[in-house]
Design an enzyme around this catalytic site. Structure first.
Site, short mmCIF file in Angstrom:
data_model
loop_
_atom_site.label_atom_id
_atom_site.label_comp_id
_atom_site.label_asym_id
_atom_site.label_seq_id
_atom_site.Cartn_x
_atom_site.Cartn_y
_atom_site.Cartn_z
N ASP A 195 45.00 -36.05 8.13
CA ASP A 195 44.15 -34.97 7.64
C ASP A 195 44.97 -34.04 6.75
OD1 ASP A 195 41.81 -33.38 7.54
OD2 ASP A 195 42.51 -32.15 9.22
N HIS A 232 37.50 -23.37 6.33
CA HIS A 232 38.24 -23.65 7.57
C HIS A 232 38.26 -22.42 8.47
CE1 HIS A 232 40.22 -26.89 5.03
NE2 HIS A 232 39.79 -27.55 6.08
P1 13P Z 1 37.32 -26.24 11.22
O1 13P Z 1 38.58 -25.91 11.94
O2 13P Z 1 36.77 -25.06 10.49
O3 13P Z 1 36.31 -26.88 12.08
O4 13P Z 1 37.71 -27.29 10.07
C1 13P Z 1 38.37 -28.47 10.42
C2 13P Z 1 38.85 -29.20 9.22
O5 13P Z 1 38.31 -29.13 8.14
C3 13P Z 1 40.03 -30.07 9.40
O6 13P Z 1 40.40 -30.71 8.22
ZN ZN Z 2 39.92 -29.59 6.49
#
Ligand code: 13P
Ligand code: ZN
Length: 296
Positions: A82, A181
């Site tokens: 990620d 985020h």
């Molecule tokens: P959140 O923490 O806002 O749910 O987003 C998660 C995210 O986009 C991880 O890449």
């Molecule tokens: Zn993200």
């Protein structure tokens, strides 16, 4: 079963009108909670490990655990890097058997984002590893302040989206349409017209980052307009912290206080993940086509 390519689960979700949740793994408790929820819901699941979380989780230890889990379970499990930011981390993830890489070039200008994303695609193609990339910039800083805000000047440009997908050959596109985020300041205000236009010009599965705090109705509308993957972390993190705080009120009496507290964390994180899977429509969609899996 073995780990599955992300493209396999996203193409299926995109065609069939649901989204697969991508939940961040930061330790064994989160891994087990996410897997428990997916098993209970018979749902495919994407395990995200974010580059900003590498100070908290050791890849060399958690990846063998994830492969062991994938070997036992009967639903599709994808392992996705990620917000990959650097080539050494991406190469490390490839060498460990990740079945998907997200390259985050959102801080780069358009041409440089295309150039670097193409490099990542070139690295991943020989292994058939799925590539997701971001165009525009999702609000908030992953790993920064808890409360974020999306900047409309950084929303994904529709014409650029078409060019970006064509010139990079990516499999999935992370969009910036008001999503952010961390916790939202006020109510999330997603630009659905923009999302629909991006869907129409790209034709590939779209990804919604910043899932925590978005309503069920907004998720469903976004899924109907091409979102096939939803990233979710802050909601799990908050549930884990609340479980910890609640437990601490009466802690200090029992020999096994700490492991009992961690079990509460697992239960609460699993509950949150189950709720999201239900909203995303991925429950009951677990079955993988075994011919499409990758030996790890
Ligand atoms: P959140 O923490 O806002 O749910 O987003 C998660 C995210 O986009 C991880 O890449
Ligand atoms: Zn993200």
């Amino acid at each position: 079963m073995t780990l599955v390519y992300m493209k396999t689960v996203l193409d299926k979700a995109y065609k069939n009108g649901y989204a697969v949740g991508a939940f961040n793994v930061i330790n064994m408790e989160f891994l087990e909670a996410i897997i428990t929820a997916a098993r209970k819901s018979a749902s495919p699941v994407i395990l995200n490990i974010a580059e900003v979380h590498l100070p908290f989780v050791t890849l060399d230890n958690i990846v063998p655990a994830i492969k062991a889990v994938a070997g036992r379970e009967r639903f599709d499990i994808v392992l996705n890097l990620d917000h990959g930011l650097t080539i050494p981390t991406i190469e490390k993830a490839i060498s460990l058997g990740f079945t998907s890489i997200m390259f985050d070039g959102s801080h780069l200008d358009f041409d440089e984002n295309i150039r670097q994303t193409r490099e990542v695609v070139k690295l991943c193609r020989p292994w058939n590893i799925t590539v997701e990339a971001e165009l525009g910039a999702v609000g908030g800083a992953e790993g920064g302040e808890l409360i974020g805000k999306a900047d409309p000047a950084k929303y994904t440009d529709i014409n650029q989206a078409k060019q970006f997908v064509n010139e990079t050959g990516i499999d999935a596109l992370a969009v910036a349409i008001g999503n952010s985020h961390g916790k939202y300041k006020g109510e999330p205000d997603l630009d659905f017209d923009r999302l629909k236009a991006i869907r129409d010009v790209t034709g590939i599965p779209l990804v919604l980052h910043g899932g925590s705090g978005i309503s069920a109705a907004d998720f469903k509308r976004a899924i109907s307009l091409g979102i096939a993957k939803i990233n979710f972390f802050t909601g799990m993190s908050e549930a884990a912290m609340k479980a910890t705080a609640d437990y601490m009120i009466t802690a200090g009496q029992r020999y096994n206080d700490y492991p009992m507290m961690m079990n509460r964390v697992r239960e609460q994180v699993a509950r949150v993940v189950s709720e999201q899977m239900d909203i995303f429509g991925s429950c009951g969609k677990a079955a993988a086509d075994l011919t499409e899996t990758k030996p790890v």
